[in-house]
Design a protein around this motif. Structure first.
Motif, PDB file in Angstrom:
ATOM      1  N   LEU A  73      12.426  -8.016  13.462  1.00  0.00           N
ATOM      2  CA  LEU A  73      11.894  -6.939  12.627  1.00  0.00           C
ATOM      3  C   LEU A  73      10.369  -7.048  12.527  1.00  0.00           C
ATOM      4  O   LEU A  73       9.820  -7.223  11.452  1.00  0.00           O
ATOM      5  CB  LEU A  73      12.530  -6.997  11.235  1.00  0.00           C
ATOM      6  CG  LEU A  73      14.053  -6.987  11.202  1.00  0.00           C
ATOM      7  CD1 LEU A  73      14.568  -7.260   9.789  1.00  0.00           C
ATOM      8  CD2 LEU A  73      14.587  -5.640  11.676  1.00  0.00           C
ATOM      9  N   GLN A  74       9.702  -6.959  13.665  1.00  0.00           N
ATOM     10  CA  GLN A  74       8.258  -7.204  13.682  1.00  0.00           C
ATOM     11  C   GLN A  74       7.476  -6.279  12.748  1.00  0.00           C
ATOM     12  O   GLN A  74       6.518  -6.679  12.116  1.00  0.00           O
ATOM     13  CB  GLN A  74       7.724  -7.081  15.111  1.00  0.00           C
ATOM     14  CG  GLN A  74       8.177  -8.203  16.024  1.00  0.00           C
ATOM     15  CD  GLN A  74       7.852  -9.598  15.479  1.00  0.00           C
ATOM     16  OE1 GLN A  74       6.749  -9.859  15.070  1.00  0.00           O
ATOM     17  NE2 GLN A  74       8.834 -10.490  15.453  1.00  0.00           N
ATOM     18  N   GLY A  75       7.904  -5.035  12.682  1.00  0.00           N
ATOM     19  CA  GLY A  75       7.197  -4.069  11.825  1.00  0.00           C
ATOM     20  C   GLY A  75       7.452  -4.282  10.347  1.00  0.00           C
ATOM     21  O   GLY A  75       6.789  -3.695   9.506  1.00  0.00           O
ATOM     22  N   LEU A  76       8.407  -5.129  10.028  1.00  0.00           N
ATOM     23  CA  LEU A  76       8.787  -5.339   8.624  1.00  0.00           C
ATOM     24  C   LEU A  76       8.582  -6.789   8.204  1.00  0.00           C
ATOM     25  O   LEU A  76       9.151  -7.250   7.228  1.00  0.00           O
ATOM     26  CB  LEU A  76      10.272  -4.963   8.425  1.00  0.00           C
ATOM     27  CG  LEU A  76      10.670  -3.540   8.804  1.00  0.00           C
ATOM     28  CD1 LEU A  76      12.180  -3.389   8.743  1.00  0.00           C
ATOM     29  CD2 LEU A  76      10.026  -2.538   7.860  1.00  0.00           C
ATOM     30  N   LYS A  77       7.750  -7.513   8.945  1.00  0.00           N
ATOM     31  CA  LYS A  77       7.696  -8.955   8.714  1.00  0.00           C
ATOM     32  C   LYS A  77       6.831  -9.358   7.511  1.00  0.00           C
ATOM     33  O   LYS A  77       6.861 -10.509   7.102  1.00  0.00           O
ATOM     34  CB  LYS A  77       7.255  -9.700   9.977  1.00  0.00           C
ATOM     35  CG  LYS A  77       5.825  -9.480  10.382  1.00  0.00           C
ATOM     36  CD  LYS A  77       5.516 -10.162  11.684  1.00  0.00           C
ATOM     37  CE  LYS A  77       5.681 -11.656  11.614  1.00  0.00           C
ATOM     38  NZ  LYS A  77       5.330 -12.314  12.857  1.00  0.00           N
ATOM     39  N   ASN A  78       6.077  -8.413   6.930  1.00  0.00           N
ATOM     40  CA  ASN A  78       5.301  -8.758   5.753  1.00  0.00           C
ATOM     41  C   ASN A  78       6.115  -8.477   4.492  1.00  0.00           C
ATOM     42  O   ASN A  78       6.341  -7.341   4.127  1.00  0.00           O
ATOM     43  CB  ASN A  78       3.971  -8.003   5.729  1.00  0.00           C
ATOM     44  CG  ASN A  78       3.039  -8.530   6.789  1.00  0.00           C
ATOM     45  OD1 ASN A  78       2.925  -9.746   6.971  1.00  0.00           O
ATOM     46  ND2 ASN A  78       2.402  -7.652   7.517  1.00  0.00           N
ATOM     47  N   TYR A  79       6.532  -9.543   3.865  1.00  0.00           N
ATOM     48  CA  TYR A  79       7.451  -9.443   2.733  1.00  0.00           C
ATOM     49  C   TYR A  79       6.664  -9.335   1.420  1.00  0.00           C
ATOM     50  O   TYR A  79       5.808 -10.178   1.143  1.00  0.00           O
ATOM     51  CB  TYR A  79       8.336 -10.690   2.735  1.00  0.00           C
ATOM     52  CG  TYR A  79       9.292 -10.750   1.592  1.00  0.00           C
ATOM     53  CD1 TYR A  79      10.443  -9.973   1.584  1.00  0.00           C
ATOM     54  CD2 TYR A  79       9.041 -11.580   0.501  1.00  0.00           C
ATOM     55  CE1 TYR A  79      11.317 -10.023   0.517  1.00  0.00           C
ATOM     56  CE2 TYR A  79       9.918 -11.637  -0.565  1.00  0.00           C
ATOM     57  CZ  TYR A  79      11.046 -10.850  -0.549  1.00  0.00           C
ATOM     58  OH  TYR A  79      11.907 -10.892  -1.602  1.00  0.00           O
TER      59      TYR A  79
END
Lengths: 197, 82
Positions: free
Chosen positions: A156-162
């Motif tokens: 989930l590269q586009g969602l990796k900032n949590y």
């Protein structure tokens, strides 16, 4: 005045839990705490983030990821009820506030541009916030900020900032109740460990 | 009411007036008093600081890494600090 109720979660060592629940947090005791929003008591809006904090603390000391049983034994989580007038909240997720905050930081940085010691220093933002509080220029009892942390996702590269929304309480008075969180499931633990690289 | 209740223009003027009232050395000393850490190798799990106006999460440097770094750079004072 309109009040806002915030439920925050604070991770700490098991031995601290009972005393905090009885006597409340002590903001002044943590005045030397060098965290990013300055002195204060820090809470997460999400329980799982407080659990993650505990796991990171354990990992820091023991250089290994704790088992579920170990983290439950050594660390605990307090759920706190924070009641504060909306006017007493400084929400650093709002662009108008963030713009002013950035101006403040950039002006301080500009003033100290020739100071080699400052260039290499850390804890700048917290020190500037603490200074503004000690001068009485900021009086808000609660600061809010969402921080983004990269997590170890494979696909989930586009969602990796949590996102982690945090609450920094500057004044004990707004903490109305502290309750020990008794049940933390193995699944909640597994959800966190999964993203450790 | 505090400084963040001011309009942007008023806020800027207020910040300027605060900073104009002190020298850069006085500002540095006041920040040190308020928790500015001159030693970059601080021991705590993680910290977030603003670098070029971006919030970046940084993991702390381990002691071994500090010693390695100090040896590579041949800086005795860093070895002592580590």
């Amino acid at each position: 005045m309109e009040e806002e109720t915030i439920e925050g979660y604070h991770g700490t060592k098991s031995e601290n839990i009972e005393l905090i629940c009885i006597e409340n947090f002590n903001v002044n005791k943590d005045s030397n705490d060098k965290l990013f929003l300055g002195s204060g008591i820090y809470f997460f809006i999400e329980l799982s983030d407080a659990l993650d904090w505990n796991i990171k603390k354990y990992k820091e000391i023991h250089h290994c990821i704790p088992t579920y049983e170990k983290i439950i034994e050594k660390y605990g989580i307090i759920k706190s009820i924070i009641v504060v007038d909306k006017e007493e909240i400084l929400d650093l997720d709002k662009k108008d506030i963030l713009r002013k905050f950035e101006l403040l930081i950039s002006k301080c940085n500009g003033k100290l541009i020739t100071k080699e010691q400052y260039k290499n220093a850390s804890n700048k933002t917290a020190a500037i916030i603490n200074m503004m509080y000690s001068r009485g220029e900021i009086k808000r009892k609660v600061l809010l900020k969402t921080f983004f942390e990269p997590i170890g996702t494979k696909y989930l590269q586009g969602l990796k900032n949590y996102p982690r929304k945090m609450v920094c309480v500057k004044n004990n008075d707004v903490i109305k109740e502290n309750i020990k969180v008794n049940k933390i499931s193995k699944e909640e633990y597994d959800n966190i460990i999964y993203f450790y690289e | 009411m505090d400084i963040f209740d001011l309009s942007f223009e008023e806020f800027e003027k207020k910040v300027d007036s605060i900073l104009d009232d002190m020298s850069s050395e006085e500002l540095l000393q006041e920040l040190i008093k308020n928790g500015l850490t001159l030693d970059t190798y601080v021991k705590y799990i993680s910290y977030i600081e603003e670098i070029e106006n971006v919030w970046v999460h940084k993991n702390r440097t381990s002691t071994i890494e500090k010693i390695k770094s100090a040896m590579i750079n041949n800086k005795k004072d860093m070895v002592v600090a580590a």
